[in-house]
Scaffold this active site. Structure first.
Site, PDB file in Angstrom:
ATOM      1  N   GLU A   1       0.824  -1.201   0.000  1.00  0.00           N
ATOM      2  CA  GLU A   1       0.000   0.000   0.000  1.00  0.00           C
ATOM      3  C   GLU A   1       0.865   1.261   0.000  1.00  0.00           C
ATOM      4  O   GLU A   1       1.778   1.407   0.796  1.00  0.00           O
ATOM      5  CB  GLU A   1      -0.918  -0.012   1.236  1.00  0.00           C
ATOM      6  CG  GLU A   1      -1.792   1.223   1.401  1.00  0.00           C
ATOM      7  CD  GLU A   1      -2.743   1.432   0.229  1.00  0.00           C
ATOM      8  OE1 GLU A   1      -3.213   2.571   0.068  1.00  0.00           O
ATOM      9  OE2 GLU A   1      -3.004   0.479  -0.518  1.00  0.00           O
TER      10      GLU A   1
ATOM     11  N   CYS B   1      -3.639  -7.191   6.118  1.00  0.00           N
ATOM     12  CA  CYS B   1      -3.038  -5.872   6.336  1.00  0.00           C
ATOM     13  C   CYS B   1      -3.008  -5.530   7.828  1.00  0.00           C
ATOM     14  O   CYS B   1      -4.045  -5.515   8.491  1.00  0.00           O
ATOM     15  CB  CYS B   1      -3.810  -4.799   5.584  1.00  0.00           C
ATOM     16  SG  CYS B   1      -3.163  -3.128   5.856  1.00  0.00           S
TER      17      CYS B   1
ATOM     18  N   LYS C   1      -5.540 -13.482   0.905  1.00  0.00           N
ATOM     19  CA  LYS C   1      -4.246 -13.357   1.585  1.00  0.00           C
ATOM     20  C   LYS C   1      -4.507 -13.188   3.075  1.00  0.00           C
ATOM     21  O   LYS C   1      -5.338 -12.366   3.469  1.00  0.00           O
ATOM     22  CB  LYS C   1      -3.451 -12.172   1.040  1.00  0.00           C
ATOM     23  CG  LYS C   1      -2.037 -12.054   1.649  1.00  0.00           C
ATOM     24  CD  LYS C   1      -1.202 -11.039   0.874  1.00  0.00           C
ATOM     25  CE  LYS C   1       0.268 -11.099   1.316  1.00  0.00           C
ATOM     26  NZ  LYS C   1       0.530 -10.349   2.541  1.00  0.00           N
TER      27      LYS C   1
ATOM     28  N   ASN D   1       4.665 -16.431   1.936  1.00  0.00           N
ATOM     29  CA  ASN D   1       5.085 -15.029   1.966  1.00  0.00           C
ATOM     30  C   ASN D   1       5.757 -14.720   3.300  1.00  0.00           C
ATOM     31  O   ASN D   1       5.342 -15.214   4.343  1.00  0.00           O
ATOM     32  CB  ASN D   1       3.850 -14.137   1.748  1.00  0.00           C
ATOM     33  CG  ASN D   1       4.140 -12.649   1.902  1.00  0.00           C
ATOM     34  OD1 ASN D   1       3.389 -11.955   2.568  1.00  0.00           O
ATOM     35  ND2 ASN D   1       5.204 -12.168   1.312  1.00  0.00           N
TER      36      ASN D   1
ATOM     37  N   GLU E   1       9.781 -12.759   4.682  1.00  0.00           N
ATOM     38  CA  GLU E   1      11.228 -12.930   4.893  1.00  0.00           C
ATOM     39  C   GLU E   1      11.934 -13.655   3.748  1.00  0.00           C
ATOM     40  O   GLU E   1      12.858 -14.439   3.973  1.00  0.00           O
ATOM     41  CB  GLU E   1      11.504 -13.656   6.221  1.00  0.00           C
ATOM     42  CG  GLU E   1      11.133 -12.859   7.450  1.00  0.00           C
ATOM     43  CD  GLU E   1      11.871 -11.525   7.556  1.00  0.00           C
ATOM     44  OE1 GLU E   1      13.104 -11.496   7.469  1.00  0.00           O
ATOM     45  OE2 GLU E   1      11.174 -10.495   7.729  1.00  0.00           O
TER      46      GLU E   1
ATOM     47  N   ARG F   1       8.383  -6.422   0.350  1.00  0.00           N
ATOM     48  CA  ARG F   1       9.387  -5.415   0.714  1.00  0.00           C
ATOM     49  C   ARG F   1      10.729  -5.662   0.035  1.00  0.00           C
ATOM     50  O   ARG F   1      11.399  -4.728  -0.405  1.00  0.00           O
ATOM     51  CB  ARG F   1       9.559  -5.381   2.236  1.00  0.00           C
ATOM     52  CG  ARG F   1       8.371  -4.822   2.993  1.00  0.00           C
ATOM     53  CD  ARG F   1       8.585  -4.913   4.502  1.00  0.00           C
ATOM     54  NE  ARG F   1       8.737  -6.306   4.940  1.00  0.00           N
ATOM     55  CZ  ARG F   1       9.460  -6.685   5.988  1.00  0.00           C
ATOM     56  NH1 ARG F   1      10.118  -5.790   6.698  1.00  0.00           N
ATOM     57  NH2 ARG F   1       9.527  -7.961   6.334  1.00  0.00           N
TER      58      ARG F   1
END
Length: 317
Positions: free
Chosen positions: A9, A98, A139, A200, A202, A225
């Site tokens: 986001e 989120c 998710k 998902n 690391e 990220r």
């Protein structure tokens, strides 16, 4: 192996998707979320989040894109999922992960992890309403505080008819702390369900990806990220490519500047590019020097000028 470019986001907009899918062999992209509250949203909201709808819901390099929705009311989520599908989205993804406080405060995102029955209702309503040829995916995180809650949550997701599930292997309470990652839970989930999974959390390099696959038994990975730390992370994870050298990253920053200036978000460019630098500094020590130069600027032109000047000096040296 599949590698998915996940949503972030306020960072991973359509211009960034275009750049990152051009230089990476991503199998799928997921948009920033469309916030659904209590109404049918106008078409332009979906086109703003996903301008690629006009080109077959894929990036220029051909990577398919799913539109992500975030909300807690089954009826409104379903009605907006139908709109997204009718506008041409290749898939509709539902966000129950989120951790943002503002989102959770209004019972959206990860707050839903406390209510598996509500997750079931939202997914089932969307699945029942949307054309069956359009996948409805989800998710999640492992839970709000207790990772053992993931099994009830995943059961709700599967029973509701989701086509695929991305699992961020931390609880909401775990935030983004590396010490909180629990890939082994994804392995336990995999043993209990038949729904396809995406792992998902690391995954910063090739070795992480291989360890995640070995631990989870899942060969679909999502990066978020890390894709900003290392712009070619998709290919690093998928093909063991070396991380992009800093000189090429600088060229990419200039390309991004050009895209942003031509796009509809030119006014946001200073904040967006500074956000990107915050990630790049994690991988490239040189980014700090350039960041010090640009961070004082509040408008786009001097930032772009500084980056070009830096690039020219790199070539001279």
């Amino acid at each position: 192996m599949r590698v998915v470019l996940g949503p972030m986001e306020g960072v991973l907009d359509h211009l960034m998707r275009e750049i990152l899918t051009e230089i990476n062999d991503y199998d799928l992209c997921v948009t920033e979320f469309v916030r659904v509250v209590d109404q049918r949203l106008p078409d332009h909201v979906f086109h703003r989040i996903c301008p690629e709808l006009t080109q077959g819901s894929q990036t220029k390099s051909g990577t398919p894109i799913h539109i992500q929705l975030l909300g807690q009311h089954a009826q409104w989520m379903a009605e907006n999922a139908v709109i997204a599908a009718e506008l041409g989205a290749k898939g509709v993804d539902l966000n129950f992960g989120c951790p943002a406080k503002l989102v959770n405060k209004s019972n959206g995102g990860a707050a839903m992890l406390q209510h598996p029955e509500q997750i079931y209702q939202v997914i089932k309503s969307c699945r029942d309403a949307v054309d069956p040829t359009v996948p409805v995916t989800a998710k999640i995180r492992l839970g709000w505080e207790n990772p053992d809650d993931c099994f009830e949550i995943v059961d709700a997701v599967e029973q509701a008819g989701a086509a695929e599930l991305a699992v961020h292997a931390r609880t909401k309470a775990g935030g983004y702390k590396a010490s909180e990652i629990k890939w082994d839970y994804i392995n336990e989930i995999r043993k209990r369900v038949s729904i396809p999974l995406i792992a998902n959390g690391e995954i910063w390099n090739y070795e992480d990806g291989q360890r995640c696959i070995a631990t989870t038994g899942v060969d679909s990975l999502m990066v978020c990220r890390g894709a900003f730390n290392v712009p070619n992370l998709g290919n690093v994870v998928k093909h063991n490519q070396a991380p992009m050298p800093w000189s090429e990253v600088v060229e990419l920053l200039i390309q991004y500047s050009t895209y942003e200036m031509k796009g509809d978000k030119g006014m946001y460019y200073p904040n967006r590019v500074k956000q990107w630098f915050a990630y790049l500094r994690n991988q490239y020590p040189e980014a700090m020097e350039l960041f010090r130069e640009i961070r004082i600027h509040k408008t786009a032109a001097p930032i772009v000028a500084d980056i070009k000047r830096y690039r020219d000096a790199l070539h001279v040296s």
